[in-house]
Write a protein that holds these residues in place. Structure first.
Motif, PDB file in Angstrom:
ATOM      1  N   ILE A  72      -4.146  -6.845  25.551  1.00 53.49           N
ATOM      2  CA  ILE A  72      -4.210  -8.261  25.184  1.00 53.49           C
ATOM      3  C   ILE A  72      -2.846  -8.660  24.630  1.00 53.49           C
ATOM      4  CG2 ILE A  72      -5.317  -9.932  23.636  1.00 53.49           C
ATOM      5  CD1 ILE A  72      -7.803  -8.096  23.759  1.00 53.49           C
ATOM      6  N   ALA A  73      -2.377  -9.840  25.001  1.00 53.42           N
ATOM      7  CA  ALA A  73      -1.045 -10.287  24.574  1.00 53.42           C
ATOM      8  C   ALA A  73      -0.949 -10.290  23.046  1.00 53.42           C
ATOM      9  CB  ALA A  73      -0.771 -11.682  25.123  1.00 53.42           C
ATOM     10  N   ARG A  74       0.223  -9.959  22.550  1.00 53.11           N
ATOM     11  CA  ARG A  74       0.450  -9.833  21.104  1.00 53.11           C
ATOM     12  C   ARG A  74       0.124 -11.127  20.358  1.00 53.11           C
ATOM     13  NH1 ARG A  74       0.724 -10.261  16.602  1.00 53.11           N
ATOM     14  NH2 ARG A  74       2.079  -9.332  15.033  1.00 53.11           N
ATOM     15  N   GLU A  75       0.428 -12.272  20.965  1.00 53.60           N
ATOM     16  CA  GLU A  75       0.155 -13.543  20.275  1.00 53.60           C
ATOM     17  C   GLU A  75      -1.336 -13.845  20.163  1.00 53.60           C
ATOM     18  OE1 GLU A  75       1.288 -14.531  24.585  1.00 53.60           O
ATOM     19  OE2 GLU A  75       2.138 -13.315  22.983  1.00 53.60           O
ATOM     20  N   ASN A  76      -2.176 -13.087  20.861  1.00 48.18           N
ATOM     21  CA  ASN A  76      -3.627 -13.272  20.777  1.00 48.18           C
ATOM     22  C   ASN A  76      -4.291 -12.294  19.812  1.00 48.18           C
ATOM     23  OD1 ASN A  76      -3.558 -15.374  22.619  1.00 48.18           O
ATOM     24  ND2 ASN A  76      -3.798 -14.010  24.365  1.00 48.18           N
ATOM     25  N   VAL A  77      -3.476 -11.539  19.074  1.00 48.45           N
ATOM     26  CA  VAL A  77      -4.002 -10.593  18.084  1.00 48.45           C
ATOM     27  C   VAL A  77      -3.474 -11.010  16.718  1.00 48.45           C
ATOM     28  CG1 VAL A  77      -4.128  -8.196  17.349  1.00 48.45           C
ATOM     29  CG2 VAL A  77      -4.036  -8.741  19.784  1.00 48.45           C
ATOM     30  N   VAL A  78      -4.399 -11.310  15.806  1.00 51.75           N
ATOM     31  CA  VAL A  78      -4.029 -11.714  14.446  1.00 51.75           C
ATOM     32  C   VAL A  78      -4.604 -10.694  13.473  1.00 51.75           C
ATOM     33  CG1 VAL A  78      -4.210 -13.518  12.698  1.00 51.75           C
ATOM     34  CG2 VAL A  78      -4.060 -14.139  15.108  1.00 51.75           C
ATOM     35  N   VAL A  79      -3.739 -10.159  12.606  1.00 58.03           N
ATOM     36  CA  VAL A  79      -4.172  -9.143  11.650  1.00 58.03           C
ATOM     37  C   VAL A  79      -3.800  -9.594  10.246  1.00 58.03           C
ATOM     38  CG1 VAL A  79      -3.949  -6.742  10.920  1.00 58.03           C
ATOM     39  CG2 VAL A  79      -3.870  -7.306  13.348  1.00 58.03           C
ATOM     40  N   GLY A  80      -4.756  -9.483   9.341  1.00 61.93           N
ATOM     41  CA  GLY A  80      -4.512  -9.742   7.925  1.00 61.93           C
ATOM     42  C   GLY A  80      -4.848  -8.494   7.132  1.00 61.93           C
ATOM     43  N   VAL A  81      -3.977  -8.127   6.200  1.00 60.45           N
ATOM     44  CA  VAL A  81      -4.206  -6.940   5.372  1.00 60.45           C
ATOM     45  C   VAL A  81      -4.264  -7.370   3.922  1.00 60.45           C
ATOM     46  CG1 VAL A  81      -3.318  -4.689   4.682  1.00 60.45           C
ATOM     47  CG2 VAL A  81      -3.001  -5.469   7.028  1.00 60.45           C
ATOM     48  N   HIS A 117       0.849  -1.197   0.000  1.00 55.47           N
ATOM     49  CA  HIS A 117       0.000   0.000   0.000  1.00 55.47           C
ATOM     50  C   HIS A 117       0.884   1.245   0.000  1.00 55.47           C
ATOM     51  CE1 HIS A 117      -3.444  -2.508   1.128  1.00 55.47           C
ATOM     52  NE2 HIS A 117      -4.195  -1.470   0.797  1.00 55.47           N
ATOM     53  N   GLU A 118       0.313   2.309  -0.509  1.00 58.72           N
ATOM     54  CA  GLU A 118       0.962   3.609  -0.397  1.00 58.72           C
ATOM     55  C   GLU A 118       0.512   4.224   0.917  1.00 58.72           C
ATOM     56  OE1 GLU A 118       0.723   8.023  -2.475  1.00 58.72           O
ATOM     57  OE2 GLU A 118      -0.085   6.285  -3.525  1.00 58.72           O
ATOM     58  N   MET A 119       1.467   4.742   1.691  1.00 61.98           N
ATOM     59  CA  MET A 119       1.154   5.376   2.961  1.00 61.98           C
ATOM     60  C   MET A 119       1.638   6.821   2.911  1.00 61.98           C
ATOM     61  SD  MET A 119       2.637   4.532   6.788  1.00 61.98           S
ATOM     62  CE  MET A 119       1.842   2.966   6.986  1.00 61.98           C
ATOM     63  N   ALA A 120       0.749   7.747   3.231  1.00 60.42           N
ATOM     64  CA  ALA A 120       1.140   9.167   3.253  1.00 60.42           C
ATOM     65  C   ALA A 120       2.000   9.418   4.482  1.00 60.42           C
ATOM     66  CB  ALA A 120      -0.096  10.049   3.270  1.00 60.42           C
ATOM     67  N   TRP A 121       3.103  10.103   4.282  1.00 58.02           N
ATOM     68  CA  TRP A 121       4.028  10.425   5.367  1.00 58.02           C
ATOM     69  C   TRP A 121       4.374  11.893   5.236  1.00 58.02           C
ATOM     70  CZ3 TRP A 121       5.277   7.356   9.323  1.00 58.02           C
ATOM     71  CH2 TRP A 121       6.319   7.758  10.153  1.00 58.02           C
ATOM     72  N   GLY A 122       3.613  12.743   5.914  1.00 58.36           N
ATOM     73  CA  GLY A 122       3.778  14.183   5.730  1.00 58.36           C
ATOM     74  C   GLY A 122       3.346  14.555   4.328  1.00 58.36           C
ATOM     75  N   ASP A 123       4.212  15.226   3.584  1.00 61.02           N
ATOM     76  CA  ASP A 123       3.880  15.570   2.201  1.00 61.02           C
ATOM     77  C   ASP A 123       4.479  14.553   1.235  1.00 61.02           C
ATOM     78  OD1 ASP A 123       6.490  16.242   2.684  1.00 61.02           O
ATOM     79  OD2 ASP A 123       6.451  18.090   1.492  1.00 61.02           O
ATOM     80  N   ARG A 124       5.030  13.479   1.749  1.00 59.40           N
ATOM     81  CA  ARG A 124       5.629  12.420   0.927  1.00 59.40           C
ATOM     82  C   ARG A 124       4.787  11.154   1.015  1.00 59.40           C
ATOM     83  NH1 ARG A 124       9.315  14.112  -2.696  1.00 59.40           N
ATOM     84  NH2 ARG A 124      10.716  15.604  -1.766  1.00 59.40           N
ATOM     85  N   ALA A 125       5.088  10.235   0.137  1.00 55.60           N
ATOM     86  CA  ALA A 125       4.427   8.936   0.173  1.00 55.60           C
ATOM     87  C   ALA A 125       5.493   7.859   0.265  1.00 55.60           C
ATOM     88  CB  ALA A 125       3.582   8.727  -1.066  1.00 55.60           C
ATOM     89  N   VAL A 126       5.214   6.838   1.051  1.00 59.49           N
ATOM     90  CA  VAL A 126       6.098   5.683   1.127  1.00 59.49           C
ATOM     91  C   VAL A 126       5.279   4.449   0.783  1.00 59.49           C
ATOM     92  CG1 VAL A 126       7.705   6.640   2.806  1.00 59.49           C
ATOM     93  CG2 VAL A 126       5.677   5.459   3.612  1.00 59.49           C
ATOM     94  N   VAL A 127       5.953   3.437   0.294  1.00 58.12           N
ATOM     95  CA  VAL A 127       5.293   2.180  -0.037  1.00 58.12           C
ATOM     96  C   VAL A 127       5.613   1.186   1.070  1.00 58.12           C
ATOM     97  CG1 VAL A 127       5.168   0.291  -1.690  1.00 58.12           C
ATOM     98  CG2 VAL A 127       5.409   2.640  -2.503  1.00 58.12           C
ATOM     99  N   VAL A 128       4.565   0.612   1.655  1.00 54.94           N
ATOM    100  CA  VAL A 128       4.754  -0.348   2.739  1.00 54.94           C
ATOM    101  C   VAL A 128       4.129  -1.683   2.362  1.00 54.94           C
ATOM    102  CG1 VAL A 128       4.918   1.322   4.616  1.00 54.94           C
ATOM    103  CG2 VAL A 128       2.693   0.501   3.919  1.00 54.94           C
ATOM    104  N   ASP A 129       4.796  -2.736   2.762  1.00 53.39           N
ATOM    105  CA  ASP A 129       4.288  -4.077   2.531  1.00 53.39           C
ATOM    106  C   ASP A 129       3.102  -4.330   3.457  1.00 53.39           C
ATOM    107  OD1 ASP A 129       5.082  -6.777   1.195  1.00 53.39           O
ATOM    108  OD2 ASP A 129       4.625  -7.272   3.289  1.00 53.39           O
ATOM    109  N   ASN A 130       2.124  -5.087   2.976  1.00 60.27           N
ATOM    110  CA  ASN A 130       0.951  -5.373   3.798  1.00 60.27           C
ATOM    111  C   ASN A 130       1.315  -6.094   5.093  1.00 60.27           C
ATOM    112  OD1 ASN A 130      -0.589  -4.184   1.851  1.00 60.27           O
ATOM    113  ND2 ASN A 130      -1.555  -6.053   1.125  1.00 60.27           N
ATOM    114  N   GLY A 131       2.365  -6.907   5.059  1.00 55.88           N
ATOM    115  CA  GLY A 131       2.806  -7.595   6.270  1.00 55.88           C
ATOM    116  C   GLY A 131       3.310  -6.632   7.330  1.00 55.88           C
ATOM    117  N   VAL A 132       3.963  -5.553   6.894  1.00 56.93           N
ATOM    118  CA  VAL A 132       4.446  -4.542   7.839  1.00 56.93           C
ATOM    119  C   VAL A 132       3.262  -3.811   8.471  1.00 56.93           C
ATOM    120  CG1 VAL A 132       5.767  -2.397   8.033  1.00 56.93           C
ATOM    121  CG2 VAL A 132       6.636  -4.267   6.623  1.00 56.93           C
TER     122      VAL A 132
END
Length: 196
Positions: free
Chosen positions: A130-139, A100-115
């Motif tokens: 909640i403990a980190r191992e109990n949170v699952v995120v998919g993008v 995805h493209e992520m806006a960073w101030g007046d610039r854009a950066v490309v970030v991986d969905n896993g990040v």
């Protein structure tokens, strides 16, 4: 770096080329041309054809309207047209990379969905306790799916959790934008989706 150059770089980093599909079509066309050339050479040298002699193929093609029912010709034409449309659509439509493209101030950066998924999971863990191992995120390209599995006896306010996720996703300013889906899987009702 100018805006147009930046847009071009971002597009190249978030879209995949259709090189594979183009290569497949080119290889098939080359194989067809090589086969036709081999059949012509065999016919000119008086040898047996591999499948069908060029003269016989031309005669069969010319007699096709008389030997095949019109419905069969229409069906064959429809199938060929459908294959052509699919090839055209694959060639024209852009492929997507898991970024995805992520806006960073007046610039854009490309970030991986896993990040994005890892950062969001860590934020949800920290903000909810909640403990980190109990949170699952998919993008995915247009969606973020957050599943929280709290231990037995740990209360979770679904509305507060939804607000945490939506605020954090909004702060990323992703392009294309994504919709969020939050689920709380408890041991007694695992799999039940949190209504939106």
């Amino acid at each position: 770096m100018t805006d147009s150059v930046l847009r071009t770089v971002v597009r190249r980093e978030t879209h995949s080329p259709r090189t594979g599909a183009m290569l497949l079509v080119v290889v098939l066309l080359i194989l067809a041309a090589v086969y036709a050339a081999v059949e012509i050479v065999l016919a000119l040298t008086g040898r047996q054809p591999l499948l069908v002699a060029p003269a016989a193929a031309v005669e069969a093609l010319a007699a096709l309207p008389m030997t095949v029912a019109p419905a069969g010709l229409i069906a064959a034409g429809a199938v060929i047209a459908l294959v052509g449309l699919v090839v055209f659509a694959v060639g024209v439509s852009p492929g997507r990379l898991s970024r995805h493209e992520m806006a960073w101030g007046d610039r854009a950066v490309v970030v991986d969905n896993g990040v994005v998924a890892s950062a969001l999971a860590q934020h949800v863990s920290t903000a909810s306790g909640i403990a980190r191992e109990n949170v699952v995120v998919g993008v995915a390209h247009r969606a973020v799916d957050v599943t929280v599995r709290p231990p037995v006896g740990v209360p979770v306010e679904a509305e507060r959790l939804r607000q945490i996720v939506e605020d954090e996703v909004a702060s990323y300013r992703l392009s294309p934008s994504v919709r969020t889906r939050i689920r709380v899987d408890r041991p007694r009702d695992a799999g039940r989706e949190d209504p939106r």
